[in-house]
Motif scaffolding. Sequence first.
Motif, PDB file in Angstrom:
ATOM      1  N   ARG A   1       0.763  -1.130  -0.207  1.00  0.00           N
ATOM      2  CA  ARG A   1      -0.304   0.069  -0.129  1.00  0.00           C
ATOM      3  C   ARG A   1       0.735   1.505   0.390  1.00  0.00           C
ATOM      4  O   ARG A   1       2.061   1.555   0.589  1.00  0.00           O
ATOM      5  CB  ARG A   1      -0.939   0.877   1.633  1.00  0.00           C
TER       6      ARG A   1
ATOM      7  N   ARG B   1      -8.637  -6.280  -3.425  1.00  0.00           N
ATOM      8  CA  ARG B   1      -9.954  -6.827  -3.552  1.00  0.00           C
ATOM      9  C   ARG B   1     -10.017  -7.994  -3.693  1.00  0.00           C
ATOM     10  O   ARG B   1     -10.225  -8.685  -2.871  1.00  0.00           O
ATOM     11  CB  ARG B   1     -11.068  -5.740  -3.758  1.00  0.00           C
TER      12      ARG B   1
ATOM     13  N   LYS C   1      -4.867  -2.217  -6.437  1.00  0.00           N
ATOM     14  CA  LYS C   1      -5.805  -2.156  -5.250  1.00  0.00           C
ATOM     15  C   LYS C   1      -7.185  -2.984  -5.505  1.00  0.00           C
ATOM     16  O   LYS C   1      -7.687  -4.158  -4.669  1.00  0.00           O
ATOM     17  CB  LYS C   1      -6.595  -0.689  -5.211  1.00  0.00           C
TER      18      LYS C   1
ATOM     19  N   ARG D   1      -8.342  -5.786   0.781  1.00  0.00           N
ATOM     20  CA  ARG D   1      -8.310  -4.647   1.659  1.00  0.00           C
ATOM     21  C   ARG D   1     -10.114  -5.045   1.788  1.00  0.00           C
ATOM     22  O   ARG D   1     -10.803  -5.610   1.357  1.00  0.00           O
ATOM     23  CB  ARG D   1      -8.438  -3.983   0.537  1.00  0.00           C
ATOM     24  N   ASP D   2     -10.577  -4.357   2.914  1.00  0.00           N
ATOM     25  CA  ASP D   2     -11.775  -4.357   3.314  1.00  0.00           C
ATOM     26  C   ASP D   2     -12.518  -3.028   2.379  1.00  0.00           C
ATOM     27  O   ASP D   2     -13.532  -3.110   2.489  1.00  0.00           O
ATOM     28  CB  ASP D   2     -11.913  -3.507   4.707  1.00  0.00           C
ATOM     29  N   ASP D   3     -11.770  -2.470   1.208  1.00  0.00           N
ATOM     30  CA  ASP D   3     -12.741  -1.112   0.891  1.00  0.00           C
ATOM     31  C   ASP D   3     -13.029  -1.561  -0.551  1.00  0.00           C
ATOM     32  O   ASP D   3     -12.416  -2.417  -0.658  1.00  0.00           O
ATOM     33  CB  ASP D   3     -12.081  -0.047   0.876  1.00  0.00           C
TER      34      ASP D   3
END
Length: 81
Positions: A55, A74, A70, A79-81
């Motif tokens: 990151r 994912r 990203k 990643r949580d977002d």
Amino acid sequence: MSEIDPKLIRRINELAAKAKTSELSPAEEQERQELRQAYLQAFRDGFRTQIEDLRIYNQAGQEVTPEKVKKVQRDKNLRDD
């Protein structure tokens, strides 16, 4: 991160040392090529994992990780977002 098998590296080095002092047999040449390919693949896999886990933040503390990275994160549930 997974490490490259020390036995693989040891054998590559053995063949390299032998190649410096004498000629390798065709079977040894083939083995050396296969070992080199296995080493490169393991290196690339480890490097890819490092990049995918990365990151990036700017000096203001804002995340500036590229969208492509990203998305991979994912897809791997990193990643949580």
